[in-house]
Structure formats: structure tokens, C-alpha cells
Enzyme design. Sequence first.
Site, PDB file in Angstrom:
ATOM      1  N   VAL A  69     -69.202  19.506 -62.573  1.00 16.44           N
ATOM      2  CA  VAL A  69     -68.037  20.147 -63.394  1.00 16.44           C
ATOM      3  C   VAL A  69     -68.521  21.113 -64.656  1.00 16.44           C
ATOM      4  CG1 VAL A  69     -66.315  18.552 -62.491  1.00 16.44           C
ATOM      5  CG2 VAL A  69     -67.754  18.031 -64.743  1.00 16.44           C
ATOM      6  N   ASN A  95     -61.181  13.941 -64.640  1.00 16.49           N
ATOM      7  CA  ASN A  95     -61.669  12.601 -64.922  1.00 16.49           C
ATOM      8  C   ASN A  95     -63.497  12.327 -65.094  1.00 16.49           C
ATOM      9  OD1 ASN A  95     -61.406   9.463 -64.551  1.00 16.49           O
ATOM     10  ND2 ASN A  95     -62.784  10.130 -62.877  1.00 16.49           N
ATOM     11  N   SER A 152     -60.395   8.731 -74.319  1.00 15.66           N
ATOM     12  CA  SER A 152     -60.987   7.383 -74.559  1.00 15.66           C
ATOM     13  C   SER A 152     -60.466   6.971 -75.826  1.00 15.66           C
ATOM     14  CB  SER A 152     -62.175   7.421 -74.430  1.00 15.66           C
ATOM     15  OG  SER A 152     -62.623   6.198 -75.020  1.00 15.66           O
ATOM     16  N   TYR A 166     -70.293  11.355 -77.124  1.00 18.28           N
ATOM     17  CA  TYR A 166     -69.405  10.675 -76.297  1.00 18.28           C
ATOM     18  C   TYR A 166     -67.894  10.763 -77.009  1.00 18.28           C
ATOM     19  CZ  TYR A 166     -66.534   7.780 -73.052  1.00 18.28           C
ATOM     20  OH  TYR A 166     -65.466   7.376 -72.194  1.00 18.28           O
ATOM     21  N   ALA A 168     -67.219  12.833 -79.666  1.00 17.97           N
ATOM     22  CA  ALA A 168     -66.764  13.991 -80.325  1.00 17.97           C
ATOM     23  C   ALA A 168     -66.233  14.523 -78.837  1.00 17.97           C
ATOM     24  CB  ALA A 168     -68.176  14.762 -80.492  1.00 17.97           C
ATOM     25  N   LYS A 170     -64.599  13.158 -76.530  1.00 17.27           N
ATOM     26  CA  LYS A 170     -63.099  12.608 -76.194  1.00 17.27           C
ATOM     27  C   LYS A 170     -62.145  12.851 -77.318  1.00 17.27           C
ATOM     28  CE  LYS A 170     -64.597  10.725 -72.351  1.00 17.27           C
ATOM     29  NZ  LYS A 170     -64.125  11.216 -71.009  1.00 17.27           N
ATOM     30  N   ILE A 199     -62.526  -0.325 -69.160  1.00 13.66           N
ATOM     31  CA  ILE A 199     -61.877  -0.536 -67.866  1.00 13.66           C
ATOM     32  C   ILE A 199     -63.126  -1.020 -66.794  1.00 13.66           C
ATOM     33  CG2 ILE A 199     -60.736   0.693 -65.820  1.00 13.66           C
ATOM     34  CD1 ILE A 199     -59.230   0.587 -68.606  1.00 13.66           C
TER      35      ILE A 199
HETATM   36  P1  NAD Z   1     -68.072   6.226 -63.551  1.00 15.41           P
HETATM   37  O1  NAD Z   1     -69.477   6.183 -64.150  1.00 15.41           O
HETATM   38  O2  NAD Z   1     -67.861   4.947 -62.670  1.00 15.41           O
HETATM   39  O3  NAD Z   1     -67.488   7.510 -62.610  1.00 15.41           O
HETATM   40  C1  NAD Z   1     -67.809   8.585 -63.190  1.00 15.41           C
HETATM   41  C2  NAD Z   1     -67.757   9.699 -62.077  1.00 15.41           C
HETATM   42  O4  NAD Z   1     -68.161  10.937 -62.557  1.00 15.41           O
HETATM   43  C3  NAD Z   1     -68.974   9.414 -60.957  1.00 15.41           C
HETATM   44  O5  NAD Z   1     -68.871   9.362 -59.845  1.00 15.41           O
HETATM   45  C4  NAD Z   1     -70.017  10.527 -61.159  1.00 15.41           C
HETATM   46  O6  NAD Z   1     -70.784  10.976 -60.027  1.00 15.41           O
HETATM   47  C5  NAD Z   1     -68.831  11.630 -61.515  1.00 15.41           C
HETATM   48  N1  NAD Z   1     -69.756  12.752 -62.408  1.00 15.41           N
HETATM   49  C6  NAD Z   1     -70.677  12.446 -63.351  1.00 15.41           C
HETATM   50  N2  NAD Z   1     -71.158  13.677 -64.100  1.00 15.41           N
HETATM   51  C7  NAD Z   1     -70.341  14.669 -63.060  1.00 15.41           C
HETATM   52  C8  NAD Z   1     -70.482  16.169 -63.195  1.00 15.41           C
HETATM   53  N3  NAD Z   1     -71.331  16.507 -63.887  1.00 15.41           N
HETATM   54  N4  NAD Z   1     -69.595  16.606 -62.276  1.00 15.41           N
HETATM   55  C9  NAD Z   1     -68.814  16.041 -61.374  1.00 15.41           C
HETATM   56  N5  NAD Z   1     -68.941  14.524 -61.247  1.00 15.41           N
HETATM   57  C10 NAD Z   1     -69.580  13.976 -62.222  1.00 15.41           C
HETATM   58  O7  NAD Z   1     -67.059   6.431 -64.677  1.00 15.41           O
HETATM   59  P2  NAD Z   1     -65.547   5.606 -65.080  1.00 15.41           P
HETATM   60  O8  NAD Z   1     -65.681   4.452 -66.100  1.00 15.41           O
HETATM   61  O9  NAD Z   1     -64.771   5.661 -63.938  1.00 15.41           O
HETATM   62  O10 NAD Z   1     -65.019   6.828 -65.900  1.00 15.41           O
HETATM   63  C11 NAD Z   1     -64.300   7.996 -65.618  1.00 15.41           C
HETATM   64  C12 NAD Z   1     -63.706   8.527 -66.842  1.00 15.41           C
HETATM   65  O11 NAD Z   1     -62.995   7.809 -67.638  1.00 15.41           O
HETATM   66  C13 NAD Z   1     -64.674   9.137 -67.765  1.00 15.41           C
HETATM   67  O12 NAD Z   1     -64.209  10.424 -68.316  1.00 15.41           O
HETATM   68  C14 NAD Z   1     -64.954   8.224 -68.973  1.00 15.41           C
HETATM   69  O13 NAD Z   1     -65.467   8.794 -70.023  1.00 15.41           O
HETATM   70  C15 NAD Z   1     -63.197   7.701 -69.093  1.00 15.41           C
HETATM   71  N6  NAD Z   1     -63.110   6.527 -69.532  1.00 15.41           N
HETATM   72  C16 NAD Z   1     -63.773   5.264 -69.075  1.00 15.41           C
HETATM   73  C17 NAD Z   1     -63.468   4.065 -69.736  1.00 15.41           C
HETATM   74  C18 NAD Z   1     -64.171   3.013 -69.141  1.00 15.41           C
HETATM   75  O14 NAD Z   1     -64.032   2.055 -69.810  1.00 15.41           O
HETATM   76  N7  NAD Z   1     -64.624   2.831 -67.899  1.00 15.41           N
HETATM   77  C19 NAD Z   1     -62.965   4.199 -70.794  1.00 15.41           C
HETATM   78  C20 NAD Z   1     -62.522   5.240 -71.541  1.00 15.41           C
HETATM   79  C21 NAD Z   1     -62.836   6.546 -70.651  1.00 15.41           C
END
Ligand code: NAD
Length: 259
Positions: A69, A95, A152, A166, A168, A170, A199
Site C-alpha cells: 500500500v 486497514n 487506533s 505508530y 504519530a 494513527k 484486539i
Molecule cells: P495484522 O498484523 O494481523 O495484519 C496486518 C495485515 O496488513 C497483514 O496481513 C499484512 O500482511 C498487511 N500489510 C502489512 N504491510 C502491508 C503493506 N505495505 N501493504 C499491504 N498490506 C500490508 O494486524 P491487525 O492487528 O489486524 O491490524 C490491522 C489494522 O488495525 C492496523 O492498521 C493496525 O494498526 C490497526 N489496529 C490494530 C489493533 C490491534 O490491537 N490489533 C489496535 C488498534 C489498531
Amino acid sequence: MNGVNNLRHHGRVVLVTGAASGIGAAIAERYCVEGAAVALLDADEVKVSQRGMALREQGYKVAWHQADVSDFAQCEIACQALTSELGSVDTLINNAGVSPKHDGQPASIWSMSPEEWNWVVGINLTGSFNLARALSPNMVEQRYGRIVNMSSVAGSAFLPIVAAHYSATKAAIIGFTRHLAGELGPHGINVNALAPGRIETPMVKSVSDEANEAVIAETPLRRLGQPDEVAQAACFLTSNESDFITGQVIDVAGGWLMR
Ligand code: NAD
């Protein structure tokens, strides 16, 4: 999966980034269950094709594409391919995100390389711009669009379990969301953000159990969230039920860090 199983997204074409894992995978599945055609985009080619094939085998209308992305040219190619397979994308879920750790710990400012900073900004922030840039002209033309950006709770509170880049990015996603909501609203496009707490995904499992236990103790609902709970919020924010909601940041955090 728990929860509603109505077809409120029937006829919609939804593109989900980071759809191969965690929250993105749950979002892709939830939109399938709710009747949409779903385009899965992820940097991990093997995982995204496995996810896509698993959904297709269940009878859902899906397509998938590998792309980073943070690279606009790759995003454009992916969007063209996915659009020609599924039709014009009207719903974008930005996402994809990373939260790198050093030996299970967030990097301090003095141990963070400029390369690592730029890498995280490129994915977590520029990535959302890239997809919105690629897909919004079509939404404007159709006078309909829905965008959800993944922020986040770290975007507006100090979290010792993540690093400066991270938090910054978000926080920047919140500004990006509000600006786009203002700019694109007159074209029939709603733009909102979700701010998850902790999560249960592979990202969260990259820190110690103690760190997650501490979060649970501070969370009024006394548990971590599930990926599908974020997915349900995304589906609500892009459904007709939220037609008059735009420019908002919705916490999905069990009450953790209420602000
Ligand atoms: P995860 O690591 O399980 O999944 C992230 C996905 O993004 C992976 O499939 C990865 O391959 C893909 N990805 C990474 N870099 C990429 C790139 N350059 N181009 C395309 N795809 C890419 O993470 P998650 O926990 O499911 O998090 C998803 C989103 O939710 C993120 O933006 C994260 O910051 C946000 N978030 C997660 C939490 C949490 O507690 N898990 C909390 C707040 C926010």
C-alpha cells in the site's frame, strides 16, 4: 461468526487492505457474509491468495491482489485489476498497518532508525492516501462512496506498548479522515475512522502476555476485543444505517482509554 447475518451490503464492491490477517481478514469475511463483492489487497501474496480462495470456496464473490500500500503505482495496478474483476469499488477500508517491535518491545525514539520511521509512515499513513487517491475519483463520479480509515486509541493517548511512529501515524489518520470527510462530503462520500483498543490478532500477540493482561485490567469490559467486533463497526459505518455519520472516529475498545 457471531452477529447479524443480513445482506445489507448486497450490490456493494468493497476493497479491504491488509485483508490477509487479523482485523482485515475479519472485515473481508464480514462483508462477504453481508452480501458484498470483496476485493482483498495485501502485501503477503501467499496469505492473501489463501484467504481469497477460502472465501471463494464458501461461495462468496471475491478477488484478491498482492500490493504494497505504500507504493502508489502498485496500488493503482491492483485497483485496476480488482475493479475489472468485481466492478467499481464504492467502499474502501484502509486497514493495512504495521507496528514493529524490537525483541517484543516498541522502539525508543533513539533506537528507531529513520528508515523504520519512514517505513511505518509509508504503510500506515501514505497507504491510506494512496488507496483513497486511486479510488475516490470513481466514487465522485458515482456520487457515492464510503471510506473507513484504521486509526487506533494510540492516535490520541500515550500507549507504552507502541512506538512514536505508530502513534504519530494513527493521529495523522484522524486528521486525514476529517479533512477527507469535509472535502468529499459534497460528493456523496462519507469518511470515518475506527480506533480499536487491543484486539486479538497476530499484531497484539507480538507483545508479552503481561502487557496484554495490564490492558485488560484497565479495560472496563475486562477483555481484549475480537477482530469481528471491529469488522461489525466497519460494516455499520459503511451501511445505509449510518448515512448521516461522517468525519467521526469511533473507538472499538471496550471502554479502554475513554477520551
Ligand atoms: P495484522 O498484523 O494481523 O495484519 C496486518 C495485515 O496488513 C497483514 O496481513 C499484512 O500482511 C498487511 N500489510 C502489512 N504491510 C502491508 C503493506 N505495505 N501493504 C499491504 N498490506 C500490508 O494486524 P491487525 O492487528 O489486524 O491490524 C490491522 C489494522 O488495525 C492496523 O492498521 C493496525 O494498526 C490497526 N489496529 C490494530 C489493533 C490491534 O490491537 N490489533 C489496535 C488498534 C489498531
